[in-house]
Design a protein around this motif. Structure first.
Motif, PDB file in Angstrom:
ATOM      1  N   GLN A  60       0.852  -1.200   0.000  1.00  0.00           N
ATOM      2  CA  GLN A  60       0.000   0.000   0.000  1.00  0.00           C
ATOM      3  C   GLN A  60       0.884   1.246   0.000  1.00  0.00           C
ATOM      4  O   GLN A  60       1.882   1.313   0.720  1.00  0.00           O
ATOM      5  N   ALA A  61       0.501   2.223  -0.825  1.00  0.00           N
ATOM      6  CA  ALA A  61       1.262   3.468  -0.884  1.00  0.00           C
ATOM      7  C   ALA A  61       1.005   4.306   0.362  1.00  0.00           C
ATOM      8  O   ALA A  61      -0.129   4.392   0.847  1.00  0.00           O
ATOM      9  N   ARG A  62       2.096   4.955   0.847  1.00  0.00           N
ATOM     10  CA  ARG A  62       1.955   5.777   2.039  1.00  0.00           C
ATOM     11  C   ARG A  62       2.823   7.028   1.885  1.00  0.00           C
ATOM     12  O   ARG A  62       3.984   6.943   1.468  1.00  0.00           O
ATOM     13  N   LEU A  63       2.251   8.183   2.231  1.00  0.00           N
ATOM     14  CA  LEU A  63       2.993   9.436   2.186  1.00  0.00           C
ATOM     15  C   LEU A  63       3.847   9.554   3.448  1.00  0.00           C
ATOM     16  O   LEU A  63       3.331   9.494   4.562  1.00  0.00           O
ATOM     17  N   VAL A  64       5.160   9.706   3.257  1.00  0.00           N
ATOM     18  CA  VAL A  64       6.086   9.698   4.387  1.00  0.00           C
ATOM     19  C   VAL A  64       7.130  10.798   4.202  1.00  0.00           C
ATOM     20  O   VAL A  64       7.283  11.375   3.122  1.00  0.00           O
ATOM     21  N   SER A  65       7.876  11.049   5.266  1.00  0.00           N
ATOM     22  CA  SER A  65       9.033  11.954   5.217  1.00  0.00           C
ATOM     23  C   SER A  65      10.302  11.121   5.211  1.00  0.00           C
ATOM     24  O   SER A  65      10.478  10.227   6.052  1.00  0.00           O
ATOM     25  N   PHE A  66      11.186  11.396   4.264  1.00  0.00           N
ATOM     26  CA  PHE A  66      12.479  10.709   4.184  1.00  0.00           C
ATOM     27  C   PHE A  66      13.528  11.578   4.864  1.00  0.00           C
ATOM     28  O   PHE A  66      13.598  12.788   4.615  1.00  0.00           O
ATOM     29  N   ARG A  67      14.343  10.948   5.705  1.00  0.00           N
ATOM     30  CA  ARG A  67      15.342  11.676   6.476  1.00  0.00           C
ATOM     31  C   ARG A  67      16.739  11.110   6.230  1.00  0.00           C
ATOM     32  O   ARG A  67      16.906   9.916   5.995  1.00  0.00           O
ATOM     33  N   GLY A  68      17.729  11.970   6.303  1.00  0.00           N
ATOM     34  CA  GLY A  68      19.108  11.550   6.137  1.00  0.00           C
ATOM     35  C   GLY A  68      19.682  11.020   7.438  1.00  0.00           C
ATOM     36  O   GLY A  68      19.003  10.964   8.475  1.00  0.00           O
ATOM     37  N   ALA A  69      20.958  10.651   7.424  1.00  0.00           N
ATOM     38  CA  ALA A  69      21.623  10.115   8.617  1.00  0.00           C
ATOM     39  C   ALA A  69      21.684  11.149   9.737  1.00  0.00           C
ATOM     40  O   ALA A  69      21.761  10.794  10.919  1.00  0.00           O
ATOM     41  N   ASP A  70      21.626  12.425   9.349  1.00  0.00           N
ATOM     42  CA  ASP A  70      21.649  13.491  10.351  1.00  0.00           C
ATOM     43  C   ASP A  70      20.258  13.840  10.864  1.00  0.00           C
ATOM     44  O   ASP A  70      20.086  14.838  11.568  1.00  0.00           O
ATOM     45  N   GLU A  71      19.251  13.025  10.494  1.00  0.00           N
ATOM     46  CA  GLU A  71      17.856  13.216  10.914  1.00  0.00           C
ATOM     47  C   GLU A  71      17.181  14.417  10.263  1.00  0.00           C
ATOM     48  O   GLU A  71      16.014  14.706  10.534  1.00  0.00           O
ATOM     49  N   LEU A  72      17.887  15.130   9.401  1.00  0.00           N
ATOM     50  CA  LEU A  72      17.281  16.260   8.715  1.00  0.00           C
ATOM     51  C   LEU A  72      16.426  15.761   7.552  1.00  0.00           C
ATOM     52  O   LEU A  72      16.782  14.773   6.890  1.00  0.00           O
ATOM     53  N   PRO A  73      15.308  16.433   7.272  1.00  0.00           N
ATOM     54  CA  PRO A  73      14.428  15.964   6.195  1.00  0.00           C
ATOM     55  C   PRO A  73      15.068  16.130   4.818  1.00  0.00           C
ATOM     56  O   PRO A  73      15.737  17.128   4.553  1.00  0.00           O
ATOM     57  N   ILE A  74      14.833  15.138   3.975  1.00  0.00           N
ATOM     58  CA  ILE A  74      15.296  15.180   2.587  1.00  0.00           C
ATOM     59  C   ILE A  74      14.144  15.548   1.658  1.00  0.00           C
ATOM     60  O   ILE A  74      14.263  16.410   0.800  1.00  0.00           O
ATOM     61  N   GLU A  75      12.986  14.904   1.886  1.00  0.00           N
ATOM     62  CA  GLU A  75      11.872  15.055   0.962  1.00  0.00           C
ATOM     63  C   GLU A  75      10.640  14.376   1.523  1.00  0.00           C
ATOM     64  O   GLU A  75      10.734  13.451   2.350  1.00  0.00           O
ATOM     65  N   ARG A  76       9.469  14.854   1.127  1.00  0.00           N
ATOM     66  CA  ARG A  76       8.222  14.135   1.367  1.00  0.00           C
ATOM     67  C   ARG A  76       7.909  13.368   0.094  1.00  0.00           C
ATOM     68  O   ARG A  76       8.020  13.896  -1.020  1.00  0.00           O
ATOM     69  N   GLY A  77       7.525  12.122   0.242  1.00  0.00           N
ATOM     70  CA  GLY A  77       7.233  11.315  -0.936  1.00  0.00           C
ATOM     71  C   GLY A  77       6.386  10.108  -0.590  1.00  0.00           C
ATOM     72  O   GLY A  77       5.910   9.957   0.538  1.00  0.00           O
ATOM     73  N   VAL A  78       6.222   9.241  -1.558  1.00  0.00           N
ATOM     74  CA  VAL A  78       5.386   8.049  -1.416  1.00  0.00           C
ATOM     75  C   VAL A  78       6.273   6.816  -1.288  1.00  0.00           C
ATOM     76  O   VAL A  78       7.220   6.637  -2.065  1.00  0.00           O
ATOM     77  N   ALA A  79       5.978   5.985  -0.308  1.00  0.00           N
ATOM     78  CA  ALA A  79       6.732   4.744  -0.094  1.00  0.00           C
ATOM     79  C   ALA A  79       5.785   3.555  -0.155  1.00  0.00           C
ATOM     80  O   ALA A  79       4.667   3.611   0.365  1.00  0.00           O
ATOM     81  N   ILE A  80       6.225   2.495  -0.823  1.00  0.00           N
ATOM     82  CA  ILE A  80       5.470   1.238  -0.877  1.00  0.00           C
ATOM     83  C   ILE A  80       6.390   0.126  -0.404  1.00  0.00           C
ATOM     84  O   ILE A  80       7.478  -0.074  -0.950  1.00  0.00           O
ATOM     85  N   LEU A  81       5.956  -0.580   0.623  1.00  0.00           N
ATOM     86  CA  LEU A  81       6.730  -1.680   1.181  1.00  0.00           C
ATOM     87  C   LEU A  81       6.166  -2.997   0.672  1.00  0.00           C
ATOM     88  O   LEU A  81       4.951  -3.218   0.704  1.00  0.00           O
TER      89      LEU A  81
END
Length: 452
Positions: A60-81
């Motif tokens: 199922q597609a889910r809107l999530v926030s992707f974060r780098g190793a420094d915990e800072l946000p990279i982008e909002r996008g869609v993730a499917i597991l």
């Protein structure tokens, strides 16, 4: 004959050793980009990069926030597991869709690497799909061919191979070889007890196997034409209008055109599509005797291009002082004979015009007729496959080796024939990946893009 034994699947091909990551969409900027992660640690790594994915329902597609190793946000996008085995690779897998900025994509890939993944190699996702039984090696090649398809026939042939049409043909051959091997091994097992084998039956079964091989080998010529294209070479004397015609057929100013004889010194190529087939069109140096060493080399290259062509367009200018040459009987390739500069032919046209097409790149006269003639000659180079898949070079080599094994011994030599059938069977199994050497796997996957 010395044989090389198979080393079986590599540890990387077996899948699950590492979790891999790569951009799965095309490089450069775009509206969207997809990053793919696959391996046994996918879920753990995903929860580090996009914590909101934790506890999500798979597929199922889910809107999530992707974060780098420094915990800072990279982008909002869609993730499917995806949970194994219901994924492309047969492993746990994640696909992340983000805006197609190269910077964002690189940052996201680096975030997954920092979380425990490693960069994928060329074709490694598909390689794992083969190892996990999602595809066979023939279908994996079809994935590559479908991605690289530039014409309708390339795409159609790849689609049919991906759906298993060629795999089914190979499976029938394998089953026939297994049946023949069983007969021979059974006869050898009971030979000491005075039970006689059936050489006539072996001969019939071997003949059936060889016919199945011949049927697939018959598509190899068409396969080469579909994948590599049909080569069409334009030849003629200097200033006959070869480069002008070349540009008109391509619809672009690809070759330099001047009134100076001998402008073209090398073979210049361009591509077009005719009736769904890729055509590699070549412009060449004017054919004439010359003392100029550079032009002489151009003539040599033109003659070499003709030798490798499937179709030759022979130009002769309408304003030439010399009479057009007679048709050369027994030429190795079909030739389309063209009188160029038709607009310069005043009044009646020369008596030698029979069998020639009149073309003017100035007025456009005859260009459609020429395209139609080329379309007919090009399509004639590809047989009607009747729904079959045209095999590629790797397939042809393996099938030819299998046929050579079957043809190498007589029917009254059951021990040698049984060994030959075993090696023929190995060649066939190598086609689908049931057995595979690193050399074969590298040949298949080295031309894959990294994210596939």
């Amino acid at each position: 004959m010395a044989k090389a034994s198979s080393s079986g699947w590599s540890s990387v091909l077996a899948g699950g050793a590492d979790t891999i990551v790569a951009r799965a969409s095309g490089s450069g900027r775009g509206a969207l980009a997809v990053v793919r992660v696959s391996g046994r640690d996918t879920r753990r790594i995903a929860e580090k990069v996009c914590p909101e994915i934790a506890g999500s329902m798979p597929w199922q597609a889910r809107l999530v926030s992707f974060r780098g190793a420094d915990e800072l946000p990279i982008e909002r996008g869609v993730a499917i597991l995806y949970h194994e085995p219901r994924s492309y690779t047969g492993e746990d897998m994640l696909e992340a869709s983000v805006h197609g900025s190269p910077y964002i994509v690189n940052e996201l890939v680096e975030a997954f690497v920092a979380a425990g993944a490693r960069p994928a190699g060329p074709g490694e996702f598909t390689r794992r799909a083969v190892a996990n039984g999602k595809l066979d090696l023939l279908q994996a090649e079809a994935v590559r061919d479908l991605i690289g398809a530039q014409t309708a026939r390339q795409a159609d042939n790849a689609r049919r191979q991906l759906t298993g049409a060629l795999s089914a043909d190979v499976r029938r051959l394998r089953e026939a070889l297994v049946a023949l091997s069983a007969q021979l091994e059974g006869a050898l097992d009971f030979e000491d007890q005075g039970v006689r084998g059936d050489p006539a039956g072996w001969s019939l079964e071997r003949g059936r196997c060889r016919r199945l091989i011949a049927d697939m080998l018959a598509t190899s010529r068409s396969g080469e034409r579909i994948r590599d294209g049909v080569r069409v070479v334009i030849i003629g004397p200097p200033n006959s209008g070869k480069s002008t015609l070349f540009n008109r057929l391509l619809g672009t100013e690809r070759a330099i055109v001047t009134t100076h004889p001998g402008t073209t010194r090398d073979v210049v190529e361009g591509e077009l599509e005719l009736d769904g087939l890729r055509v590699v069109l070549a412009d060449t140096a004017g054919l004439r005797a010359t003392a100029d060493p550079v032009e002489r080399e151009g003539v040599r290259r033109a003659e070499a291009a003709v030798a490798s062509a499937q179709v030759v367009v022979e130009l002769w200018p309408s304003d030439a002082a010399e009479a057009a040459p007679e048709e050369r009987p027994g030429a190795p390739q079909p030739r389309v004979r063209v009188r160029s500069k038709a607009d310069l032919a005043e009044g009646t046209r020369p008596a030698c015009a029979e069998g020639w097409l009149w073309v003017s790149c100035v007025t456009g006269e005859g260009l459609e007729a020429l395209r139609g003639e080329l379309r007919a000659r090009v399509t004639a180079e590809v047989d009607d496959l009747g729904g079959r898949v045209a095999i590629a070079t790797r397939h042809r080599r393996a099938l030819q080796r299998a046929d050579d094994e079957l043809a190498s011994v007589g029917r009254d030599q059951p021990e040698i024939l049984a060994e030959a059938v075993r090696w023929a069977l190995r060649e066939v199994r190598e086609l689908t990946g049931e057995v595979a050497t690193e050399e074969v796997l590298d040949e298949v996957f080295r031309t894959f893009c990294v994210g596939k």
